[in-house]
Motif scaffolding. Structure first.
Motif, PDB file in Angstrom:
ATOM      1  N   GLU A  55      -7.267 -25.325 116.382  1.00 40.07           N
ATOM      2  CA  GLU A  55      -5.933 -25.471 115.806  1.00 40.07           C
ATOM      3  C   GLU A  55      -5.283 -24.100 115.608  1.00 40.07           C
ATOM      4  O   GLU A  55      -5.953 -23.128 115.244  1.00 40.07           O
ATOM      5  N   THR A  57      -1.604 -22.198 114.021  1.00 42.03           N
ATOM      6  CA  THR A  57      -0.446 -22.407 113.148  1.00 42.03           C
ATOM      7  C   THR A  57       0.642 -21.369 113.428  1.00 42.03           C
ATOM      8  O   THR A  57       0.368 -20.171 113.530  1.00 42.03           O
ATOM      9  N   VAL A 156       1.736 -26.858 113.417  1.00 44.19           N
ATOM     10  CA  VAL A 156       0.308 -26.761 113.705  1.00 44.19           C
ATOM     11  C   VAL A 156       0.040 -27.523 114.992  1.00 44.19           C
ATOM     12  O   VAL A 156       0.416 -28.687 115.119  1.00 44.19           O
TER      13      VAL A 156
END
Length: 212
Positions: A55, A57, A156
């Motif tokens: 992930e 951001t 995200v």
């Protein structure tokens, strides 16, 4: 002759059990971009280097413009944004391959924004670059224009293997109403066992032929 045939069959069955792997390769610097049609200022986030699964951001803060004035909201190749913002034409290529980029969360002023299906999830076919756009007043939009004053935006994304992403919908598909849960759970093991049996038989035939 029988021994050769048996060996060939055994090798073919073993190869049939193998699963091809498509790894994510390379890296790419991406930025989150938005703009308003009052100041016509292009707001660009810090670069985020995407170089593998996981992930990532992106954040834009210190903004102050009416949400109704937003013109675009997207993530794109950082070098392309820099060149295009200066009025140039970017002719570079994407450095990240084998990846699908899924939007996990998009928040404006801390509030989750609902997205509709259809936006790009990786490389844009028209440009060959990573270019994921959720809002564009001159093209397709996949969200409503924000209301009130926009002060910050957070996105995200999750980078996954493209092959795994393509298989995900089938894996998550709900079973039929009349399907027996026990049978569904047992299916994968049964399939593997049935695939292995011919290979075992073929190998046994090879051993027997050798002894003869």
């Amino acid at each position: 002759m029988k021994k050769i045939f048996a060996v060939v069959v055994a090798i073919a069955m073993v190869m049939a059990l193998s699963v091809p792997a498509f790894a994510i390769e390379g890296s790419q610097d991406l930025v989150l971009v938005t703009q308003d049609n009052v100041s016509w200022q292009t707001h660009v986030s810090d670069k985020v280097t995407v170089n593998g699964a996981g992930e990532y951001t992106f954040t834009l803060s210190g903004l102050s413009f009416d949400g109704a004035a937003m013109t675009v909201l997207y993530i794109k190749d950082a070098n392309a944004v820099e060149v295009e913002s200066a009025g140039g034409t970017y002719d570079g290529t994407n450095g990240l391959t084998g990846a699908t980029i899924l939007t996990k969360s998009l928040k404006i002023n801390g509030e989750e924004v609902a997205l509709t299906d259809g936006y790009v999830t990786g490389v844009n076919e028209s440009s060959g670059l990573i270019d994921i756009c959720w809002y564009n007043i001159w093209a397709s939009s996949f969200m409503d224009a924000p209301s009130g004053t926009v002060t910050d935006i957070e996105v995200v994304v999750e980078v996954v293997d493209a092959a795994e992403a393509a298989e995900a919908p089938a894996a998550e598909e709900a079973p039929a109403a009349d399907a027996a849960p026990a049978d569904t759970a047992a299916a994968p093991e049964t399939g593997i066992a049935l695939a292995v049996v011919p290979a075992v038989v073929a190998l046994a035939a090879a051993v027997i032929s050798k002894r003869r």
